[in-house]
Design a protein around this motif. Structure first.
Motif, mmCIF file in Angstrom:
data_model
loop_
_atom_site.group_PDB
_atom_site.id
_atom_site.type_symbol
_atom_site.label_atom_id
_atom_site.label_comp_id
_atom_site.label_asym_id
_atom_site.label_seq_id
_atom_site.Cartn_x
_atom_site.Cartn_y
_atom_site.Cartn_z
ATOM 1 N N MET A 190 0.835 -1.179 0.000
ATOM 2 C CA MET A 190 0.000 0.000 0.000
ATOM 3 C C MET A 190 0.883 1.247 0.000
ATOM 4 S SD MET A 190 -3.260 0.633 2.454
ATOM 5 C CE MET A 190 -4.693 0.504 1.431
ATOM 6 N N GLN A 191 0.524 2.237 -0.777
ATOM 7 C CA GLN A 191 1.253 3.497 -0.868
ATOM 8 C C GLN A 191 0.754 4.464 0.213
ATOM 9 O OE1 GLN A 191 3.482 4.422 -3.300
ATOM 10 N NE2 GLN A 191 3.390 2.574 -4.535
ATOM 11 N N LEU A 192 1.618 5.366 0.646
ATOM 12 C CA LEU A 192 1.205 6.378 1.615
ATOM 13 C C LEU A 192 0.031 7.191 1.099
ATOM 14 C CD1 LEU A 192 4.618 7.754 2.923
ATOM 15 C CD2 LEU A 192 2.958 6.370 4.173
ATOM 16 N N GLU A 193 0.047 7.486 -0.204
ATOM 17 C CA GLU A 193 -1.018 8.270 -0.813
ATOM 18 C C GLU A 193 -2.381 7.580 -0.708
ATOM 19 O OE1 GLU A 193 1.987 7.739 -2.101
ATOM 20 O OE2 GLU A 193 2.814 9.747 -2.355
ATOM 21 N N ASP A 194 -2.385 6.254 -0.486
ATOM 22 C CA ASP A 194 -3.634 5.521 -0.337
ATOM 23 C C ASP A 194 -4.369 5.912 0.947
ATOM 24 O OD1 ASP A 194 -3.112 4.193 -2.709
ATOM 25 O OD2 ASP A 194 -2.273 2.418 -1.714
ATOM 26 N N TYR A 195 -3.673 6.537 1.872
ATOM 27 C CA TYR A 195 -4.274 6.952 3.132
ATOM 28 C C TYR A 195 -4.800 8.386 3.075
ATOM 29 C CZ TYR A 195 -2.170 2.834 5.254
ATOM 30 O OH TYR A 195 -1.825 1.542 5.571
ATOM 31 N N LEU A 196 -4.530 9.074 1.966
ATOM 32 C CA LEU A 196 -4.849 10.497 1.873
ATOM 33 C C LEU A 196 -5.738 10.779 0.671
ATOM 34 C CD1 LEU A 196 -1.202 11.742 2.483
ATOM 35 C CD2 LEU A 196 -3.028 11.587 4.189
ATOM 36 N N GLU A 197 -6.529 11.844 0.790
ATOM 37 C CA GLU A 197 -7.328 12.345 -0.325
ATOM 38 C C GLU A 197 -6.804 13.726 -0.674
ATOM 39 O OE1 GLU A 197 -11.761 10.947 -0.305
ATOM 40 O OE2 GLU A 197 -11.231 11.652 1.718
ATOM 41 N N PHE A 198 -6.418 13.915 -1.914
ATOM 42 C CA PHE A 198 -5.905 15.194 -2.388
ATOM 43 C C PHE A 198 -7.051 15.901 -3.107
ATOM 44 C CE2 PHE A 198 -2.449 12.308 -1.768
ATOM 45 C CZ PHE A 198 -1.444 13.083 -1.223
ATOM 46 N N LEU A 199 -7.858 16.639 -2.326
ATOM 47 C CA LEU A 199 -9.052 17.277 -2.876
ATOM 48 C C LEU A 199 -8.720 18.523 -3.695
ATOM 49 C CD1 LEU A 199 -11.313 16.928 0.276
ATOM 50 C CD2 LEU A 199 -11.182 15.419 -1.707
ATOM 51 N N ALA A 200 -7.659 19.212 -3.322
ATOM 52 C CA ALA A 200 -7.186 20.419 -4.015
ATOM 53 C C ALA A 200 -5.725 20.593 -3.619
ATOM 54 C CB ALA A 200 -8.021 21.627 -3.595
ATOM 55 N N PRO A 201 -5.006 21.468 -4.311
ATOM 56 C CA PRO A 201 -3.599 21.654 -3.938
ATOM 57 C C PRO A 201 -3.395 22.010 -2.466
ATOM 58 C CG PRO A 201 -4.048 22.717 -6.038
ATOM 59 C CD PRO A 201 -5.371 22.247 -5.498
ATOM 60 N N ASP A 202 -4.341 22.707 -1.882
ATOM 61 C CA ASP A 202 -4.216 23.082 -0.468
ATOM 62 C C ASP A 202 -5.307 22.464 0.387
ATOM 63 O OD1 ASP A 202 -1.861 24.509 -0.759
ATOM 64 O OD2 ASP A 202 -2.903 26.364 -1.246
ATOM 65 N N ASP A 203 -5.717 21.250 0.035
ATOM 66 C CA ASP A 203 -6.725 20.545 0.825
ATOM 67 C C ASP A 203 -6.445 19.046 0.773
ATOM 68 O OD1 ASP A 203 -8.902 19.833 2.328
ATOM 69 O OD2 ASP A 203 -10.408 20.476 0.861
ATOM 70 N N ILE A 204 -5.642 18.599 1.727
ATOM 71 C CA ILE A 204 -5.299 17.179 1.829
ATOM 72 C C ILE A 204 -5.984 16.630 3.067
ATOM 73 C CG2 ILE A 204 -3.447 15.479 2.012
ATOM 74 C CD1 ILE A 204 -1.543 17.643 0.884
ATOM 75 N N ARG A 205 -6.798 15.612 2.888
ATOM 76 C CA ARG A 205 -7.548 15.020 4.001
ATOM 77 C C ARG A 205 -7.119 13.573 4.223
ATOM 78 N NH1 ARG A 205 -12.640 18.048 4.259
ATOM 79 N NH2 ARG A 205 -11.993 20.107 3.551
ATOM 80 N N ILE A 206 -7.384 13.111 5.445
ATOM 81 C CA ILE A 206 -7.188 11.697 5.744
ATOM 82 C C ILE A 206 -8.339 10.952 5.072
ATOM 83 C CG2 ILE A 206 -6.950 9.973 7.561
ATOM 84 C CD1 ILE A 206 -4.750 12.204 7.593
ATOM 85 N N LYS A 207 -8.027 9.942 4.293
ATOM 86 C CA LYS A 207 -9.051 9.216 3.526
ATOM 87 C C LYS A 207 -10.151 8.684 4.449
ATOM 88 C CE LYS A 207 -8.179 7.455 -0.358
ATOM 89 N NZ LYS A 207 -7.667 6.756 -1.505
#
Length: 111
Positions: free
Chosen positions: A1-18
């Motif tokens: 599993m990639q680290l990015e799989d735990y995160l949602e990149f909704l916008a350049p300045d909006d990163i949320r925990i999935k």
């Protein structure tokens, strides 16, 4: 599993925990204040320890970009805070303030 799989990149300045509305910045702020992952979990109990570790690891692997992200976010939050201070209060706030003044007058009259 990639680290990015735990995160949602909704916008350049909006990163949320999935799967959450919690931003990565919330986890990182606690981490930078010296909280352990277990202490962060007690502050953000809807997250799992695995997701907290993933957010911290993502931060550590992308420190320069994440520090810039955190700085932009802090500036944005401060700007909106300053704008809210200078904004005209909503009608509800106006009514509440008026109600408070009237209530204080009534209490003084009963003394």
């Amino acid at each position: 599993m990639q680290l990015e799989d735990y995160l949602e990149f909704l916008a350049p300045d909006d990163i949320r925990i999935k799967g959450h509305r919690i931003g990565i910045d919330n986890v990182i702020n606690y981490y930078l204040q010296g909280y352990s992952p277990e202490e962060i979990l007690s502050e953000l109990p809807t997250l799992s320890l695995e997701k907290i570790h993933a957010a911290i690891t993502y931060y550590l692997h992308n420190r320069a970009e994440m520090d810039a992200y955190m700085l932009r976010l802090a500036k944005w939050q401060e700007q909106h805070y300053q704008e809210s201070l200078s904004a005209e209060p909503s009608p509800v706030i106006k009514r509440l303030k008026q109600w408070k003044i009237e209530r204080e007058k009534e209490m003084l009259n009963h003394l």
